[in-house]
Design an enzyme around this catalytic site. Sequence first.
Site, short mmCIF file in Angstrom:
data_model
loop_
_atom_site.label_atom_id
_atom_site.label_comp_id
_atom_site.label_asym_id
_atom_site.label_seq_id
_atom_site.Cartn_x
_atom_site.Cartn_y
_atom_site.Cartn_z
N GLY A 63 -11.42 133.25 48.63
CA GLY A 63 -12.56 133.31 47.71
C GLY A 63 -12.26 132.95 46.27
O GLY A 63 -12.99 133.36 45.36
N HIS A 121 -13.83 120.19 49.41
CA HIS A 121 -12.75 119.86 50.34
C HIS A 121 -11.53 119.43 49.51
O HIS A 121 -11.66 118.66 48.55
CB HIS A 121 -13.19 118.73 51.27
CG HIS A 121 -12.18 118.43 52.33
ND1 HIS A 121 -12.01 119.23 53.45
CD2 HIS A 121 -11.27 117.43 52.45
CE1 HIS A 121 -11.05 118.73 54.21
NE2 HIS A 121 -10.58 117.64 53.63
N ARG A 175 -21.06 132.05 69.73
CA ARG A 175 -21.18 131.13 68.61
C ARG A 175 -22.63 130.74 68.31
O ARG A 175 -23.05 130.72 67.14
CB ARG A 175 -20.36 129.86 68.94
CG ARG A 175 -20.34 128.86 67.84
CD ARG A 175 -19.50 127.65 68.25
NE ARG A 175 -19.97 126.44 67.60
CZ ARG A 175 -19.64 126.08 66.38
NH1 ARG A 175 -18.82 126.82 65.67
NH2 ARG A 175 -20.12 124.98 65.85
N ILE A 227 -18.50 125.42 61.16
CA ILE A 227 -19.46 124.31 61.04
C ILE A 227 -20.85 124.85 61.36
O ILE A 227 -21.07 125.43 62.43
CB ILE A 227 -19.06 123.16 61.99
CG1 ILE A 227 -17.70 122.60 61.55
CG2 ILE A 227 -20.13 122.06 61.97
CD1 ILE A 227 -17.12 121.57 62.49
N LEU A 228 -21.77 124.66 60.42
CA LEU A 228 -23.11 125.24 60.57
C LEU A 228 -23.93 124.44 61.57
O LEU A 228 -23.61 123.29 61.90
CB LEU A 228 -23.79 125.26 59.20
CG LEU A 228 -23.10 126.20 58.20
CD1 LEU A 228 -23.56 125.89 56.79
CD2 LEU A 228 -23.37 127.65 58.56
N LEU A 232 -18.89 115.90 59.68
CA LEU A 232 -17.95 116.76 58.97
C LEU A 232 -17.32 116.07 57.75
O LEU A 232 -16.73 114.98 57.89
CB LEU A 232 -16.85 117.22 59.95
CG LEU A 232 -15.83 118.21 59.39
CD1 LEU A 232 -16.49 119.54 59.05
CD2 LEU A 232 -14.69 118.40 60.38
N GLU A 281 -10.28 122.22 41.69
CA GLU A 281 -11.44 122.73 42.44
C GLU A 281 -12.22 123.73 41.59
O GLU A 281 -13.46 123.70 41.56
CB GLU A 281 -10.99 123.42 43.73
CG GLU A 281 -10.37 122.48 44.76
CD GLU A 281 -10.11 123.17 46.09
OE1 GLU A 281 -10.94 124.00 46.50
OE2 GLU A 281 -9.07 122.87 46.71
C1 GRF Z 1 -10.16 125.39 49.16
O1 GRF Z 1 -9.00 124.62 49.09
C2 GRF Z 1 -11.36 124.54 49.53
O2 GRF Z 1 -11.29 123.24 49.05
C3 GRF Z 1 -11.27 124.52 51.04
O3 GRF Z 1 -10.84 125.82 51.38
C4 GRF Z 1 -10.10 126.38 50.30
C5 GRF Z 1 -10.78 127.68 49.96
O4 GRF Z 1 -10.07 128.39 48.98
N1 GRF Z 1 -12.52 124.16 51.65
P1 GRF Z 1 -10.71 129.70 48.36
O5 GRF Z 1 -11.10 130.61 49.52
O6 GRF Z 1 -11.91 129.30 47.56
O7 GRF Z 1 -9.64 130.32 47.52
#
Ligand code: GRF
Length: 219
Positions: free
Chosen positions: A15, A112, A68, A95-96, A150, A180
Site C-alpha cells: 500500500g 505498473h 472467484r 483481474i477485475l 491486461l 510511482e
Molecule cells: C507497485 O510497484 C505497482 O506498480 C504494482 O504493484 C506495486 C504495489 O506497491 N502494480 P504498493 O502496494 O503500492 O507499495
Amino acid sequence: MTRRLGLAVLASGRGSNLQAILDSIDSGRLDAQVALVLSNTPRCLALDRASEAGIPTCCITRKASGGRASQLARIHDALVEADVDLVVNAGFNLILSSATVEHFRNRMLNIHPSLLPAFAGGMAPKPQRDALEHGVKVSGCTVHLVTDELDAGPILAQATVPVLDDDTPDTLASRILVEEHKTLPKVIQWFAEGRVLIQGRRTYILPEPVQQQTARVAG
Ligand code: GRF
C-alpha cells in the site's frame, strides 16, 4: 464549491502507492478524497494504512466469497455502491470482471512498474526482473486506463529511471517506486482538474479543464 474527486483504491499488499495518494491529499497537492480502500487480502498493510487514516475499508477474499466469480461480483457491487468518480488499482493483484471494467470505462487507472508495453503482466518484482534480464538501460512506471486487455489500456503518464549495472530486481523496484509515488497522485490530480482528454489510444492533458466531468472522451 464542487465536490472533491471521489476515489476507490484497490490494493493487495504494502500500500505504499495508497499512502502516496493519502499524503498528497493531506499536503493539498491532490484535490480528492478516498471513499473506499478495497482489498482481496486480509490483514495487508494497505488496509492498515487506510484504517489509520480513518478511511472505510472492505476486504473481499475468494475464500469468503465461495469462489472467484462471486468474489468479482462482490467487488463490482462494492465499487458501484461506493459511487466514486475514479477507481485506482494501486498494487491490486486481481483481474477485475469485464462488467467492472466496462462500468468504470475511462474512470479506472492502474499503475505498473515498467515502461509499458514492455514487460506487461505480473506483480513486482517480476516486471523489474524481466527488464533486467532483457538488458534495458531505462525502465520506469506507467499509469494507464484499465481495459479488458491486461496492462494494455491507453497510457496517461510514464516516468523513467536509469537501469544501473549493479541493479537487482529489488534495487530497480525501489528506484521505480519513488517515481510511482509522484506519478500516480499527479495523474489523479489531472482527473480532479478535469483535464484528461481521451481519443482512442491517445490521451492528452489539457492546460485547462475540458468540462465538468472526470474525463472527456472524443472521437
Ligand atoms: C507497485 O510497484 C505497482 O506498480 C504494482 O504493484 C506495486 C504495489 O506497491 N502494480 P504498493 O502496494 O503500492 O507499495
